[in-house]
Design a protein around this motif. Structure first.
Motif, PDB file in Angstrom:
ATOM      1  N   VAL A  22      14.919  10.479   0.905  1.00 60.64           N
ATOM      2  CA  VAL A  22      14.556   9.249   0.202  1.00 60.64           C
ATOM      3  C   VAL A  22      13.196   8.735   0.667  1.00 60.64           C
ATOM      4  O   VAL A  22      12.359   8.311  -0.133  1.00 60.64           O
ATOM      5  CB  VAL A  22      15.638   8.169   0.406  1.00 60.64           C
ATOM      6  N   LEU A  23      12.957   8.790   1.987  1.00 56.12           N
ATOM      7  CA  LEU A  23      11.750   8.205   2.547  1.00 56.12           C
ATOM      8  C   LEU A  23      10.524   9.107   2.448  1.00 56.12           C
ATOM      9  O   LEU A  23       9.416   8.678   2.807  1.00 56.12           O
ATOM     10  CB  LEU A  23      12.004   7.843   4.022  1.00 56.12           C
ATOM     11  N   THR A  24      10.694  10.311   1.973  1.00 60.17           N
ATOM     12  CA  THR A  24       9.536  11.199   1.771  1.00 60.17           C
ATOM     13  C   THR A  24       9.298  11.507   0.293  1.00 60.17           C
ATOM     14  O   THR A  24       8.160  11.448  -0.180  1.00 60.17           O
ATOM     15  CB  THR A  24       9.720  12.518   2.540  1.00 60.17           C
ATOM     16  N   VAL A  25      10.360  11.814  -0.439  1.00 61.19           N
ATOM     17  CA  VAL A  25      10.207  12.156  -1.857  1.00 61.19           C
ATOM     18  C   VAL A  25       9.745  10.941  -2.657  1.00 61.19           C
ATOM     19  O   VAL A  25       8.867  11.054  -3.534  1.00 61.19           O
ATOM     20  CB  VAL A  25      11.529  12.715  -2.425  1.00 61.19           C
ATOM     21  N   THR A  26      10.309   9.772  -2.367  1.00 58.45           N
ATOM     22  CA  THR A  26       9.935   8.567  -3.112  1.00 58.45           C
ATOM     23  C   THR A  26       8.438   8.258  -3.011  1.00 58.45           C
ATOM     24  O   THR A  26       7.779   8.012  -4.032  1.00 58.45           O
ATOM     25  CB  THR A  26      10.775   7.363  -2.632  1.00 58.45           C
ATOM     26  N   PRO A  27       7.837   8.248  -1.809  1.00 57.57           N
ATOM     27  CA  PRO A  27       6.386   8.015  -1.749  1.00 57.57           C
ATOM     28  C   PRO A  27       5.569   9.092  -2.463  1.00 57.57           C
ATOM     29  O   PRO A  27       4.514   8.782  -3.039  1.00 57.57           O
ATOM     30  CB  PRO A  27       6.091   8.022  -0.240  1.00 57.57           C
ATOM     31  N   LEU A  28       6.046  10.338  -2.440  1.00 61.07           N
ATOM     32  CA  LEU A  28       5.323  11.411  -3.129  1.00 61.07           C
ATOM     33  C   LEU A  28       5.297  11.169  -4.640  1.00 61.07           C
ATOM     34  O   LEU A  28       4.275  11.399  -5.304  1.00 61.07           O
ATOM     35  CB  LEU A  28       5.958  12.759  -2.810  1.00 61.07           C
ATOM     36  N   ILE A  29       6.412  10.704  -5.188  1.00 57.63           N
ATOM     37  CA  ILE A  29       6.454  10.378  -6.622  1.00 57.63           C
ATOM     38  C   ILE A  29       5.495   9.233  -6.922  1.00 57.63           C
ATOM     39  O   ILE A  29       4.780   9.233  -7.935  1.00 57.63           O
ATOM     40  CB  ILE A  29       7.885  10.018  -7.052  1.00 57.63           C
ATOM     41  N   ALA A  30       5.458   8.238  -6.019  1.00 57.57           N
ATOM     42  CA  ALA A  30       4.550   7.102  -6.202  1.00 57.57           C
ATOM     43  C   ALA A  30       3.092   7.560  -6.176  1.00 57.57           C
ATOM     44  O   ALA A  30       2.277   7.111  -6.992  1.00 57.57           O
ATOM     45  CB  ALA A  30       4.805   6.056  -5.112  1.00 57.57           C
ATOM     46  N   VAL A  31       2.762   8.442  -5.257  1.00 57.87           N
ATOM     47  CA  VAL A  31       1.392   8.950  -5.161  1.00 57.87           C
ATOM     48  C   VAL A  31       1.010   9.713  -6.428  1.00 57.87           C
ATOM     49  O   VAL A  31      -0.114   9.586  -6.935  1.00 57.87           O
ATOM     50  CB  VAL A  31       1.243   9.850  -3.916  1.00 57.87           C
ATOM     51  N   TYR A  32       1.951  10.471  -6.961  1.00 57.38           N
ATOM     52  CA  TYR A  32       1.683  11.207  -8.203  1.00 57.38           C
ATOM     53  C   TYR A  32       1.358  10.233  -9.336  1.00 57.38           C
ATOM     54  O   TYR A  32       0.421  10.443 -10.113  1.00 57.38           O
ATOM     55  CB  TYR A  32       2.882  12.070  -8.573  1.00 57.38           C
ATOM     56  N   ALA A 185       9.343   4.384  -8.006  1.00 58.60           N
ATOM     57  CA  ALA A 185       9.012   4.935  -6.692  1.00 58.60           C
ATOM     58  C   ALA A 185       8.066   4.058  -5.881  1.00 58.60           C
ATOM     59  O   ALA A 185       8.292   3.818  -4.687  1.00 58.60           O
ATOM     60  CB  ALA A 185       8.411   6.332  -6.879  1.00 58.60           C
ATOM     61  N   LEU A 186       6.977   3.573  -6.505  1.00 54.56           N
ATOM     62  CA  LEU A 186       6.031   2.750  -5.738  1.00 54.56           C
ATOM     63  C   LEU A 186       6.671   1.441  -5.301  1.00 54.56           C
ATOM     64  O   LEU A 186       6.521   1.018  -4.145  1.00 54.56           O
ATOM     65  CB  LEU A 186       4.790   2.475  -6.586  1.00 54.56           C
ATOM     66  N   ARG A 187       7.365   0.790  -6.236  1.00 60.45           N
ATOM     67  CA  ARG A 187       8.069  -0.444  -5.879  1.00 60.45           C
ATOM     68  C   ARG A 187       9.052  -0.196  -4.735  1.00 60.45           C
ATOM     69  O   ARG A 187       9.141  -0.966  -3.765  1.00 60.45           O
ATOM     70  CB  ARG A 187       8.806  -0.957  -7.128  1.00 60.45           C
ATOM     71  N   LEU A 188       9.750   0.910  -4.776  1.00 55.41           N
ATOM     72  CA  LEU A 188      10.739   1.226  -3.749  1.00 55.41           C
ATOM     73  C   LEU A 188      10.070   1.520  -2.404  1.00 55.41           C
ATOM     74  O   LEU A 188      10.551   1.073  -1.353  1.00 55.41           O
ATOM     75  CB  LEU A 188      11.564   2.434  -4.195  1.00 55.41           C
ATOM     76  N   THR A 189       8.969   2.239  -2.424  1.00 51.58           N
ATOM     77  CA  THR A 189       8.254   2.544  -1.180  1.00 51.58           C
ATOM     78  C   THR A 189       7.763   1.275  -0.501  1.00 51.58           C
ATOM     79  O   THR A 189       7.910   1.095   0.717  1.00 51.58           O
ATOM     80  CB  THR A 189       7.065   3.482  -1.465  1.00 51.58           C
ATOM     81  N   VAL A 190       7.178   0.374  -1.290  1.00 50.08           N
ATOM     82  CA  VAL A 190       6.682  -0.892  -0.732  1.00 50.08           C
ATOM     83  C   VAL A 190       7.854  -1.730  -0.214  1.00 50.08           C
ATOM     84  O   VAL A 190       7.775  -2.333   0.867  1.00 50.08           O
ATOM     85  CB  VAL A 190       5.879  -1.668  -1.787  1.00 50.08           C
ATOM     86  N   ALA A 191       8.945  -1.763  -0.972  1.00 56.23           N
ATOM     87  CA  ALA A 191      10.123  -2.530  -0.545  1.00 56.23           C
ATOM     88  C   ALA A 191      10.688  -1.986   0.758  1.00 56.23           C
ATOM     89  O   ALA A 191      11.086  -2.746   1.647  1.00 56.23           O
ATOM     90  CB  ALA A 191      11.187  -2.516  -1.638  1.00 56.23           C
ATOM     91  N   HIS A 192      10.732  -0.645   0.878  1.00 55.48           N
ATOM     92  CA  HIS A 192      11.234  -0.039   2.111  1.00 55.48           C
ATOM     93  C   HIS A 192      10.426  -0.493   3.317  1.00 55.48           C
ATOM     94  O   HIS A 192      10.972  -1.039   4.280  1.00 55.48           O
ATOM     95  CB  HIS A 192      11.171   1.490   2.004  1.00 55.48           C
ATOM     96  N   HIS A 193       9.131  -0.261   3.263  1.00 54.35           N
ATOM     97  CA  HIS A 193       8.329  -0.514   4.458  1.00 54.35           C
ATOM     98  C   HIS A 193       8.108  -1.994   4.705  1.00 54.35           C
ATOM     99  O   HIS A 193       7.902  -2.401   5.867  1.00 54.35           O
ATOM    100  CB  HIS A 193       7.022   0.264   4.363  1.00 54.35           C
ATOM    101  N   SER A 194       8.187  -2.804   3.682  1.00 54.36           N
ATOM    102  CA  SER A 194       8.151  -4.253   3.902  1.00 54.36           C
ATOM    103  C   SER A 194       9.399  -4.700   4.658  1.00 54.36           C
ATOM    104  O   SER A 194       9.319  -5.477   5.617  1.00 54.36           O
ATOM    105  CB  SER A 194       8.042  -4.992   2.568  1.00 54.36           C
ATOM    106  N   THR A 195      10.545  -4.208   4.224  1.00 56.16           N
ATOM    107  CA  THR A 195      11.799  -4.546   4.915  1.00 56.16           C
ATOM    108  C   THR A 195      11.805  -4.002   6.331  1.00 56.16           C
ATOM    109  O   THR A 195      12.234  -4.685   7.279  1.00 56.16           O
ATOM    110  CB  THR A 195      13.005  -3.989   4.146  1.00 56.16           C
TER     111      THR A 195
END
Length: 416
Positions: A22-32, A185-195
């Motif tokens: 979850v913590l690697t694939v999600t940011p990769l999708i966001a970067v794409y 994905a981007l929203r989720l990545t930001v939410a993860h690291h903000s939390t």
């Protein structure tokens, strides 16, 4: 800096595969999605709103029971927490209660003493010898809604974490890729690291206005990243308060949201810690800080550590040293002879005399700074505090203060 980030990183026993994915694939999708560059404004707005929805989450209602929520509000918050893809409410709240009960110990699942990297993300990716300490979760075990979400979490997380944020921009703006990559994905990545910043940055950056024994800190940056959860020092002192930001001007959108729900009858029994006790905690820390400042300042020698001499001895020494008597204290004024604001003649002509009345307003009313400076020049105490007969009759009443009476009027010595 690197040492503070990685110190005491525990030895690991394996990888938590699902969490790592979850913590690697999600940011990769966001970067794409960012690389493709065709970001639609409507999708961006929706992504932000869905981010806010995700960040409201489980914390204050289920981890701390800081208010009561109606069933519709519970459904809303549970869906938002699920969309953040950080575990079921039961798992999340249990770990968070353990964190509060065992803060900064080996039973704390994200113990800040293991370093910034571990508390931010390491504890979720790596298996280690450390486990969360016990906490009371009987209320969560008896809650049918929480247990239902826990049993069906993986299906629900797929729906609210990925499908919903993809489908809505797709249907509204025909932006299926943007929905997946940006609001998903981007929203989720930001939410993860903000939390995650609550576990890491909020235990490292900022001030401790209520207690500095434990690591939680207050900082505006942490609050901005986490919808108001960054006033962590306050939160750890008063965890059942529905507010993280006690002061009206502090940034806490979650508090505002809960308060608004209260106005519309969706929330009730909003808990606040007694303001008097909050003020006590704040004052205690301010006094502690002032004590630290006080300890760094040089203060006069204690009166009971100074030699006690009679009038004749004082007169004898004043013939070879620039000594002046004021309020029972004998002062060596060598450093003032050439630096006295009123001129050296006021000092030189009064060596060996009692200048109490002149110093205390008979001639000039000296400032608090003058009192402080004079106190640092004490070298002795006159026996009896005043000149002996027959000169005593010619001395103004102000000069008849004993050294002990003078303590009421002179600079307070914290060492005394």
């Amino acid at each position: 800096m690197l040492a503070s980030i990685t110190r005491k990183f525990p030895s690991t026993k394996g990888i938590r595969g699902f969490n790592l994915a979850v913590l690697t694939v999600t940011p990769l999708i966001a970067v794409y999605g960012l690389w493709k560059g065709n970001i639609i404004r409507g999708t961006s707005y929706f992504a932000f709103l869905y981010y806010v929805f995700s960040m409201l989450g489980y914390h204050r209602l289920w981890s701390h029971r800081s208010y009561n929520a109606s069933f519709p509000l519970q459904l809303f918050l549970l869906a938002g927490g699920t969309s953040a893809v950080q575990g079921s409410c039961y798992w999340w709240a249990r770990a968070h209660r353990s964190h509060h009960r065992h803060t900064d110990t080996d039973l704390d699942p994200y113990n800040a003493n293991r370093g910034l990297l571990w508390t931010h993300i390491g504890w979720m990716i790596f298996k280690s010898e450390f486990h969360s300490g016990p906490s009371d979760v009987t209320d969560l075990q008896k809650d049918p809604l929480i247990q239902w979400q826990h049993r069906h979490y993986f299906w629900l997380v797929f729906v609210f974490g990925y499908i919903v944020p993809t489908v809505i921009p797709g249907l509204l703006f025909n932006d299926w890729l943007g929905g997946l990559c940006i609001s998903g994905a981007l929203r989720l990545t930001v939410a993860h690291h903000s939390t995650f910043c609550i576990n890491s940055i909020a235990h490292w950056l900022g001030s401790a206005p209520y207690d500095d024994v434990l690591t939680p800190r207050d900082h505006l940056l942490s609050a901005i990243l986490t919808m108001g959860e960054g006033y962590h020092n306050f939160h750890h002192q008063f965890p059942m308060d529905y507010r993280n930001a006690y002061l009206w001007y502090q940034y806490d959108p979650t508090k505002w949201f809960i308060g608004l729900c209260g106005k519309f009858g969706l929330a009730s029994h909003l808990k606040v810690f007694p303001s008097n006790e909050i003020a006590k905690g704040r004052l205690a820390m301010q006094l502690k800080e002032l004590k630290a400042v006080q300890d760094r300042i040089e203060w006069p020698t204690n009166a009971d550590e100074l030699p006690v001499v009679d009038w004749e001895t004082y007169q004898h020494h004043a013939q070879t040293r620039p000594l002046i008597l004021i309020a029972g204290f004998i002062h060596d004024v060598s450093s003032l002879v050439d630096n006295h604001p009123g001129g050296r003649h006021h000092i030189v002509r009064n060596f060996g005399k009692d200048m109490t009345s002149a110093f205390f307003g008979g001639v000039y009313r000296h400032s608090n700074a003058a009192h402080n400076l004079l106190s640092m020049l004490r070298v002795g105490v006159l026996d009896g505090g005043v000149q002996i007969e027959p000169v005593l009759q010619t001395i103004p009443q102000a000069s008849q203060l004993t050294v002990f009476e003078h303590e009421r009027y002179s600079t307070v010595n914290p060492k005394a």
